[in-house]
Write a protein that holds these residues in place. Structure first.
Motif, PDB file in Angstrom:
ATOM      1  N   MET D  46     -50.417  91.804 126.837  1.00  0.00           N
ATOM      2  CA  MET D  46     -49.822  90.871 127.790  1.00  0.00           C
ATOM      3  C   MET D  46     -50.548  89.532 127.772  1.00  0.00           C
ATOM      4  N   ILE D  47     -51.852  89.582 127.656  1.00  0.00           N
ATOM      5  CA  ILE D  47     -52.613  88.327 127.595  1.00  0.00           C
ATOM      6  C   ILE D  47     -52.264  87.568 126.316  1.00  0.00           C
ATOM      7  N   ALA D  48     -52.219  88.287 125.222  1.00  0.00           N
ATOM      8  CA  ALA D  48     -51.898  87.637 123.946  1.00  0.00           C
ATOM      9  C   ALA D  48     -50.522  86.990 123.987  1.00  0.00           C
ATOM     10  N   ARG D  49     -49.570  87.675 124.576  1.00  0.00           N
ATOM     11  CA  ARG D  49     -48.207  87.108 124.638  1.00  0.00           C
ATOM     12  C   ARG D  49     -48.160  85.848 125.500  1.00  0.00           C
ATOM     13  N   GLN D  50     -48.861  85.924 126.594  1.00  0.00           N
ATOM     14  CA  GLN D  50     -48.857  84.746 127.478  1.00  0.00           C
ATOM     15  C   GLN D  50     -49.536  83.563 126.773  1.00  0.00           C
ATOM     16  N   VAL D  51     -50.613  83.846 126.080  1.00  0.00           N
ATOM     17  CA  VAL D  51     -51.280  82.784 125.311  1.00  0.00           C
ATOM     18  C   VAL D  51     -50.328  82.243 124.246  1.00  0.00           C
ATOM     19  N   GLY D  52     -49.623  83.142 123.607  1.00  0.00           N
ATOM     20  CA  GLY D  52     -48.667  82.725 122.584  1.00  0.00           C
ATOM     21  C   GLY D  52     -47.591  81.812 123.170  1.00  0.00           C
ATOM     22  N   ASP D  53     -47.105  82.162 124.357  1.00  0.00           N
ATOM     23  CA  ASP D  53     -46.066  81.332 124.981  1.00  0.00           C
ATOM     24  C   ASP D  53     -46.596  79.929 125.265  1.00  0.00           C
ATOM     25  N   LEU D  54     -47.835  79.868 125.712  1.00  0.00           N
ATOM     26  CA  LEU D  54     -48.382  78.566 126.122  1.00  0.00           C
ATOM     27  C   LEU D  54     -48.805  77.713 124.934  1.00  0.00           C
ATOM     28  N   THR D  55     -49.090  78.350 123.827  1.00  0.00           N
ATOM     29  CA  THR D  55     -49.574  77.584 122.667  1.00  0.00           C
ATOM     30  C   THR D  55     -48.530  77.474 121.564  1.00  0.00           C
ATOM     31  N   GLN D  56     -47.368  78.066 121.797  1.00  0.00           N
ATOM     32  CA  GLN D  56     -46.346  78.088 120.738  1.00  0.00           C
ATOM     33  C   GLN D  56     -46.895  78.742 119.459  1.00  0.00           C
ATOM     34  N   ALA D  57     -47.782  79.711 119.648  1.00  0.00           N
ATOM     35  CA  ALA D  57     -48.349  80.418 118.504  1.00  0.00           C
ATOM     36  C   ALA D  57     -47.674  81.771 118.333  1.00  0.00           C
ATOM     37  N   MET D  58     -47.639  82.209 117.121  1.00  0.00           N
ATOM     38  CA  MET D  58     -47.080  83.516 116.799  1.00  0.00           C
ATOM     39  C   MET D  58     -47.995  84.620 117.355  1.00  0.00           C
ATOM     40  N   VAL D  59     -47.384  85.696 117.853  1.00  0.00           N
ATOM     41  CA  VAL D  59     -48.134  86.862 118.328  1.00  0.00           C
ATOM     42  C   VAL D  59     -47.624  88.101 117.596  1.00  0.00           C
ATOM     43  N   LEU D 227     -57.457  86.904 137.594  1.00  0.00           N
ATOM     44  CA  LEU D 227     -58.178  87.293 136.369  1.00  0.00           C
ATOM     45  C   LEU D 227     -57.317  87.038 135.133  1.00  0.00           C
ATOM     46  N   PHE D 228     -56.074  87.459 135.213  1.00  0.00           N
ATOM     47  CA  PHE D 228     -55.167  87.288 134.086  1.00  0.00           C
ATOM     48  C   PHE D 228     -55.002  85.806 133.740  1.00  0.00           C
ATOM     49  N   ASP D 229     -54.708  85.021 134.751  1.00  0.00           N
ATOM     50  CA  ASP D 229     -54.474  83.592 134.502  1.00  0.00           C
ATOM     51  C   ASP D 229     -55.729  82.919 133.935  1.00  0.00           C
ATOM     52  N   THR D 230     -56.866  83.342 134.426  1.00  0.00           N
ATOM     53  CA  THR D 230     -58.118  82.745 133.960  1.00  0.00           C
ATOM     54  C   THR D 230     -58.390  83.131 132.508  1.00  0.00           C
ATOM     55  N   ILE D 235     -58.484  81.511 126.833  1.00  0.00           N
ATOM     56  CA  ILE D 235     -58.144  81.857 125.448  1.00  0.00           C
ATOM     57  C   ILE D 235     -57.242  80.789 124.833  1.00  0.00           C
ATOM     58  N   VAL D 236     -56.370  80.224 125.632  1.00  0.00           N
ATOM     59  CA  VAL D 236     -55.510  79.146 125.125  1.00  0.00           C
ATOM     60  C   VAL D 236     -56.360  78.052 124.491  1.00  0.00           C
ATOM     61  N   LYS D 237     -57.414  77.689 125.191  1.00  0.00           N
ATOM     62  CA  LYS D 237     -58.270  76.620 124.683  1.00  0.00           C
ATOM     63  C   LYS D 237     -58.894  77.013 123.337  1.00  0.00           C
ATOM     64  N   VAL D 239     -57.860  79.302 121.187  1.00  0.00           N
ATOM     65  CA  VAL D 239     -56.858  79.454 120.125  1.00  0.00           C
ATOM     66  C   VAL D 239     -56.510  78.088 119.546  1.00  0.00           C
ATOM     67  N   ASN D 240     -56.326  77.139 120.414  1.00  0.00           N
ATOM     68  CA  ASN D 240     -55.976  75.815 119.925  1.00  0.00           C
ATOM     69  C   ASN D 240     -57.047  75.253 118.994  1.00  0.00           C
ATOM     70  N   GLN D 241     -58.307  75.486 119.351  1.00  0.00           N
ATOM     71  CA  GLN D 241     -59.392  75.030 118.472  1.00  0.00           C
ATOM     72  C   GLN D 241     -59.416  75.799 117.155  1.00  0.00           C
ATOM     73  N   PHE D 242     -59.263  77.107 117.272  1.00  0.00           N
ATOM     74  CA  PHE D 242     -59.394  77.962 116.075  1.00  0.00           C
ATOM     75  C   PHE D 242     -58.290  77.669 115.051  1.00  0.00           C
ATOM     76  N   PHE D 243     -57.104  77.445 115.536  1.00  0.00           N
ATOM     77  CA  PHE D 243     -55.979  77.288 114.609  1.00  0.00           C
ATOM     78  C   PHE D 243     -56.015  75.954 113.865  1.00  0.00           C
TER      79      PHE D 243
END
Lengths: 245, 245, 245, 245, 245, 245
Positions: D46-59, D227-230, D235-237, D239-243
């Motif tokens: 669920m966390i990965a999917r939410q991160v994916g939605d916010l970053t337009q990244a593939m999950v 906790l989830f939102d945090t 992680i969004v931050k 992921v954006n750096q890593f990619f």
């Protein structure tokens, strides 16, 4: 008694008073310009069967593909990774041990298999130790061409010209067993032995026709018969000792 | 053209205009009270060789041990772990591909091998992809008993009595090819099919003599010949198509 | 009863009177221009869960990556080596068997998995035999699309246009279960079936959009619902039989 | 962008300008008397999917079974051998790398996976080196519960009572995401931490209900949301750096 | 008590009242322009032996090759695949467990080994569970540089200049133990830490001389002695606790 | 030049004009009532290092655990599965080959390793062929006790009393190299050779103190020195030839 030809009740009956089996293992690899690619497998299988007939011992199906990496620059050669052959021998023996076989006598037709055969025996013992299997098995092997009388004959018939690969002795036994495979064209003298080989490419560069110091064309089926009978006789004696051991 | 009987220059010559090979794969497993343990391997090998003769195609050495875990409660049965057979087929094909073979046509004699054959083909493709090998190979197989004409004959000769294991059709072909293996004692009717089997113990409990619904004793060598010829004919046609594909 | 949603005491309670579990297995692979890559995994999982609800049987987590080597020329496809999937299924079942589960019923959503599933079952049996584990387990599987009633519906709804990959039937069930995944754009007729595929590259060359003879755009959610319900109904019956077996 | 929900042309389009993917990995293991067995997998997914939605990244699809040997004395726990998980991750990444993905970011939900994840990354690098693959890939992972802000929240909400397994923080996030899985019965205080665990039996003997020093019943869905939102935000931050790295 | 120096009767005598063993594990990898490639293995071995002397505990032979994929762009580095090291540790421990050892305490000299060590412990437990071995073993490890007093000394001596690879602390201990390996040439300041490394090539590009933020030339043998003694003292205490556990 | 003692720039410099390395491999196994368990590893390592000093050749870290399944009934013995040792040697050589080493000369101290060493060389060649690596490597090994002059000395010093395991010659060399390991207590005559051994239990039953026909107590350090020097001298000559080959 060839396992593949029997019915399962016949094997069950055999196991009520015996627990030994002979397993032929050979190779499928180039044997020079006139030798059959299946030479090592044929010889192991035919010798094992004859021994089985004379000792009333069970003979399993031949493992016809061995470790022949050095020969891979010659078309038609097949070679297993040693780890594959270890797995294959492990499963073969585990199947037989499950039925009650306890003595495994390999008749080997190819020097390149020796190391992996030994490694397989260690692997099986390690595996049994680590998995706490409660029975004990005995494994051994013989190279048919190393049987005492056979060594003497090879020296007597061919001397130095026996060489190291595609030898007249192995060609001769094939000629005896399979007259349809006799190639009678004369061959030039082989390249003499050049020391240790490093891989398949090196082999073909050093020995372009696949023979190593071996005068394959000295072979004839009459000598083949004597070699075969001598090998069988020597192995019969050993098998009888091993199976009561 | 049986690879094991050829010399390497003969294989090299073959590869200059062809790249196909036929590989027989069978099993070493119980075939009821009168069937030979090697039935599946013999049939695959003999059919493959006959097809090779008629198509001038290369035939490789038989893989005589297959996946026969279900039969392991019957003495004499040998069985490989599927991962072992996958490794074995991988090395067999990799050796041939190294020499230039590209089309691999397996003649299969045992239903239990089908899954692992297919898995092996996938494994090989995955491995080639992951190791960036640059050639492309084609693999396929046929079960000889599923050849169109053979299916019709099995139905015609034995109907429901063909059954599912130690079938009269496979026994018949062995009788045709190996008259020394004919067992003519009458057998009681087999246990009818009981649904999916769960392991070796379950098999023997359900089918104590090893036959599954099969009237093995209906077999005769005359029908064996017709079945064999029909299988060969059907496969010849497919091989010819596959090797040009 | 979805294992992942339960607490361990709930699983412990379940095991006091039952020992069966349903395990969905799918694939993550291209399904044509309009089909979801996760189609096979979704269908297996959703059908398995519904069957679990109706039979009060435990359902394990889905194995969503399968054997899809043939589809690897289409981006997004994931594929395991068969030996990896065998290891994965072995560990999955060994974990459950450790807790007392004995009946394992796989709901499969992908034809490419069948061979490896069967191979895994043999591998597990071999391994248990070789390591002398003392319990006996039963494994089976069903392909949801091969359930009797489903086969009839597929023929009725789509006839020949059902095709072989990215079929309207599987697309329809996804549409029923996930209305957010409906793609309604019209598609040109698919490339007809061209015979056996040889590897990923060959697949894409023959079927450039990923469909094999399948008119995916015939799918609609209403038919999806009927297909789904029929599959569930058929499987419920089988699960009930298998778990008492 | 959840890979399983997309069509292959959508993935192909994505790869024209991006090469990163987020892969959730969890575990299926006991989480105390009130925690869901699938807690770690659900959270990672669920966390990965939410991160994916916010970053337009593939999950990618979740790996829901991990390394949970320590929990194997509690029914319902599944555990892979580390070598199996290494093979699985290797194939997963190799499939994606074949399509052009180069950055692999794992969102991990289970401490027991960390070692094997790292080992898998080394294995992949070794394998690429030994097989001379010519592309370079980047792998990393994060444990959602170690995200900076999450650590602070866990301390603030639960202090010492957070404990080490079946923690109120993970239970809380499940409660937020899956209200149907809320167990509100009160629990006795957990057994305090007893030092390093030696195997599954030792675990259950020391911590009979599965919790390690964790007051699971302190969890509530409101804290779960924070906790989830945090976690997602942190992680969004990353992921954006890593990619772009 | 160094196992390799003892006779087997001495080991047998030891096992009559003790069942613990200390196993050093290191790495063979570049340690900057002045550090010995064998640094990690030497330190693990020497510390383990000293601990063994002080605790009268058995010390096994060092595992001197570890997981050093990241360092493979520097000549002389050796690295195992994690699956190889898992197999090696499994066999090592299985051998000792066969003799009656039950407590295995690894002294680790290389951070890159941690993940695979943990994975190996899980693998062993899984394997024991799946093969129904009836004894229970306890495994743990310590990184010598993470011993409480050592961490304090590293901070005190070198502060930020300790860095992350080819650190003055490890160089110093080698200087103390092996005065023949002291390189006293001055070095330029190292490249500061650049964040996570992605593979061997990336490492060398970022840190051309192999040091990561470490002022290796601050090392001296006097500090090496204090570090060594402190590590030994800290580990002695832990070993004594672990072996009675 | 001991690899572990060097810095990476020193190895890089070496590789600019040489590509050979000497690798010692031994075993950790019982050597009778007075022999050190590490005998084989010590001898291989010390001989290899001395050879390295005299030839200015690189020497890698010792592989101190070998194939010693036969000795596993004696406490303190360690043994690897052959497949583990094959993996270990494969990774060791692959690491060095990556840096540019091409000639690998193993100094072996244990007969039980020979088969697996050979198998490992074949495995590496197969693997290179299947993965299309483009460089060519040369591997060989020598057993130090089979060096021509050493064989003569062993016969001269001990004649038949040299025996087959825990031989006075190997004990003598240890005494020369490690005076702290001299056990001077007299021993009863050893059990004479009883023929092929079948597993660990059989070994201990036949040879209760671990010696096979070997009068270990005939050893003295003076003879040890001569044996050592002779082995080194013989190997120096071979190494020089091999590395230019």
């Amino acid at each position: 008694m060839f396992l593949s030809d029997l019915t399962w009740p016949a094997v069950e009956a055999y196991l009520q008073h015996k627990d030994g089996i002979i397993i032929p293992i050979g190779s499928t690899e180039q044997h020079g310009p006139t030798g059959a690619i299946g030479t090592d497998a044929m010889l192991a299988e035919m010798i094992a069967r004859q021994v089985g007939d004379l000792t009333q011992a069970m003979v399993g199906p031949v493992l016809s593909i061995g470790i022949a990496e050095h020969h891979m620059a010659f078309p038609g050669t097949l070679s297993l990774r040693p780890t594959t052959l270890i797995a294959l021998i492990t499963d073969y023996i585990a199947s037989l041990a499950h039925h009650g076989f306890r003595h495994f006598y390999f008749v080997n037709g190819h020097g390149g298999n020796i190391a992996t055969l030994r490694a397989a025996f260690s692997e099986i013992q390690s595996k049994q130790r680590q998995s706490a299997v409660d029975y004990h098995i005995c494994c051994t092997f013989i190279n048919w061409y190393d049987v005492e009388g056979v060594v003497a004959l090879r020296r007597k018939y061919y001397g130095e010209r026996e060489g190291r690969h595609a030898t007249p002795s192995e060609i001769a036994v094939v000629q005896y067993l399979r007259s349809d495979l006799i190639h009678s064209e004369p061959l030039p003298p082989p390249v003499p032995y050049q020391g240790e080989i490093q891989g398949a490419k090196d082999f073909r560069e050093k020995y372009p026709d696949g023979r190593i110091a071996a005068y394959s064309s000295m072979a004839n089926p009459e000598q083949g018969k004597v070699l075969f009978d001598t090998a069988v006789k020597g192995i019969v004696k050993q098998v009888n000792q091993f199976f009561v051991g």
